[in-house]
Design a protein around this motif. Structure first.
Motif, PDB file in Angstrom:
ATOM      1  N   GLN A 139       1.174   5.519   0.199  1.00 27.33           N
ATOM      2  CA  GLN A 139       0.566   6.742   0.701  1.00 27.33           C
ATOM      3  C   GLN A 139       1.443   7.921   0.286  1.00 27.33           C
ATOM      4  O   GLN A 139       2.550   8.077   0.798  1.00 27.33           O
ATOM      5  CB  GLN A 139       0.440   6.690   2.219  1.00 27.33           C
ATOM      6  CG  GLN A 139      -0.158   7.933   2.854  1.00 27.33           C
ATOM      7  CD  GLN A 139      -1.671   7.985   2.746  1.00 27.33           C
ATOM      8  OE1 GLN A 139      -2.331   6.940   2.750  1.00 27.33           O
ATOM      9  NE2 GLN A 139      -2.211   9.171   2.650  1.00 27.33           N
TER      10      GLN A 139
ATOM     11  N   GLY B 219      -0.603   4.836  -5.333  1.00 29.55           N
ATOM     12  CA  GLY B 219      -1.038   5.614  -4.194  1.00 29.55           C
ATOM     13  C   GLY B 219      -2.235   6.462  -4.567  1.00 29.55           C
ATOM     14  O   GLY B 219      -2.662   6.506  -5.726  1.00 29.55           O
ATOM     15  N   GLN B 220      -2.751   7.185  -3.600  1.00 29.89           N
ATOM     16  CA  GLN B 220      -3.990   7.934  -3.792  1.00 29.89           C
ATOM     17  C   GLN B 220      -3.776   9.305  -4.420  1.00 29.89           C
ATOM     18  O   GLN B 220      -4.726   9.917  -4.864  1.00 29.89           O
ATOM     19  CB  GLN B 220      -4.730   8.107  -2.453  1.00 29.89           C
ATOM     20  CG  GLN B 220      -4.296   9.305  -1.623  1.00 29.89           C
ATOM     21  CD  GLN B 220      -2.899   9.162  -1.059  1.00 29.89           C
ATOM     22  OE1 GLN B 220      -2.232   8.152  -1.198  1.00 29.89           O
ATOM     23  NE2 GLN B 220      -2.430  10.225  -0.407  1.00 29.89           N
TER      24      GLN B 220
ATOM     25  N   CYS C   7       6.375   9.295  -0.597  1.00 33.63           N
ATOM     26  CA  CYS C   7       5.445   8.183  -0.794  1.00 33.63           C
ATOM     27  C   CYS C   7       5.896   7.060   0.126  1.00 33.63           C
ATOM     28  O   CYS C   7       6.969   6.471  -0.079  1.00 33.63           O
ATOM     29  CB  CYS C   7       5.451   7.731  -2.240  1.00 33.63           C
ATOM     30  SG  CYS C   7       4.443   6.265  -2.572  1.00 33.63           S
TER      31      CYS C   7
ATOM     32  N   TYR D 238       2.227  11.974  -0.006  1.00 38.40           N
ATOM     33  CA  TYR D 238       1.928  13.209   0.714  1.00 38.40           C
ATOM     34  C   TYR D 238       3.017  14.239   0.419  1.00 38.40           C
ATOM     35  O   TYR D 238       4.030  13.915  -0.203  1.00 38.40           O
ATOM     36  CB  TYR D 238       1.802  12.954   2.217  1.00 38.40           C
ATOM     37  CG  TYR D 238       3.003  12.332   2.867  1.00 38.40           C
ATOM     38  CD1 TYR D 238       3.195  10.957   2.859  1.00 38.40           C
ATOM     39  CD2 TYR D 238       3.961  13.127   3.507  1.00 38.40           C
ATOM     40  CE1 TYR D 238       4.297  10.383   3.458  1.00 38.40           C
ATOM     41  CE2 TYR D 238       5.062  12.559   4.102  1.00 38.40           C
ATOM     42  CZ  TYR D 238       5.225  11.179   4.082  1.00 38.40           C
ATOM     43  OH  TYR D 238       6.326  10.609   4.682  1.00 38.40           O
TER      44      TYR D 238
ATOM     45  N   GLN E 259       0.846  -1.189   0.000  1.00 33.66           N
ATOM     46  CA  GLN E 259       0.000   0.000   0.000  1.00 33.66           C
ATOM     47  C   GLN E 259       0.878   1.234   0.000  1.00 33.66           C
ATOM     48  O   GLN E 259       1.888   1.286   0.703  1.00 33.66           O
ATOM     49  CB  GLN E 259      -0.913  -0.007   1.222  1.00 33.66           C
ATOM     50  CG  GLN E 259      -1.983  -1.107   1.165  1.00 33.66           C
ATOM     51  CD  GLN E 259      -2.949  -1.016   2.331  1.00 33.66           C
ATOM     52  OE1 GLN E 259      -2.539  -0.729   3.455  1.00 33.66           O
ATOM     53  NE2 GLN E 259      -4.213  -1.251   2.067  1.00 33.66           N
TER      54      GLN E 259
END
Length: 126
Positions: free
Chosen positions: A4, A117-118, A21, A6, A2
């Motif tokens: 993430q 990632g998002q 990330c 930012y 996973q």
């Protein structure tokens, strides 16, 4: 794994941002990593990629000389240092992971990446 992403935000033209990330799991070092971006109304495009060891890096022409991709396998994190930002760098930035060997395949191919990632939004004002 996973991912993430930012670190995005609002910055003036000519400024800098560092995106991060973070990856979950203990297998981060098995993955080559890439950064992509999608500007409003446009398709997602490749920005940069780095091999699992960090020994090889690849950049889109738009990123060369201004952006630097790096990774810290001990922290399971990949970074994108962006300098001399321009309004045309405004986009949502995505990190992605692949088990492919970047030197053997085109690192800009989205279909090569298994995990995404998002996204984190970067806005560069003029």
């Amino acid at each position: 794994v996973q991912l993430q992403a930012y670190g995005g935000g609002l910055v003036q033209a000519g400024g800098s941002l560092r995106l991060s990330c973070a990856a979950s799991g203990r297998t981060f070092r098995r993955y080559a990593m890439g950064w992509f971006r999608q500007a409003p109304g446009k398709e997602r495009e490749f920005v940069a990629a780095i091999s699992w060891s960090g020994g090889s890096t690849y950049y889109a022409d738009s990123a060369k000389g201004r952006f630097t991709i790096s990774r810290d396998n001990a922290k399971s994190t990949v970074y994108l240092q962006m300098n001399s930002l321009k309004p045309e760098d405004t986009a949502v930035y995505y990190c992605a992971a692949t088990t492919y060997t970047l030197g053997a395949t085109d690192p800009s191919r989205e279909d090569m990446y298994d995990y995404w990632g998002q996204g984190t939004k970067v806005t560069v004002s003029s």
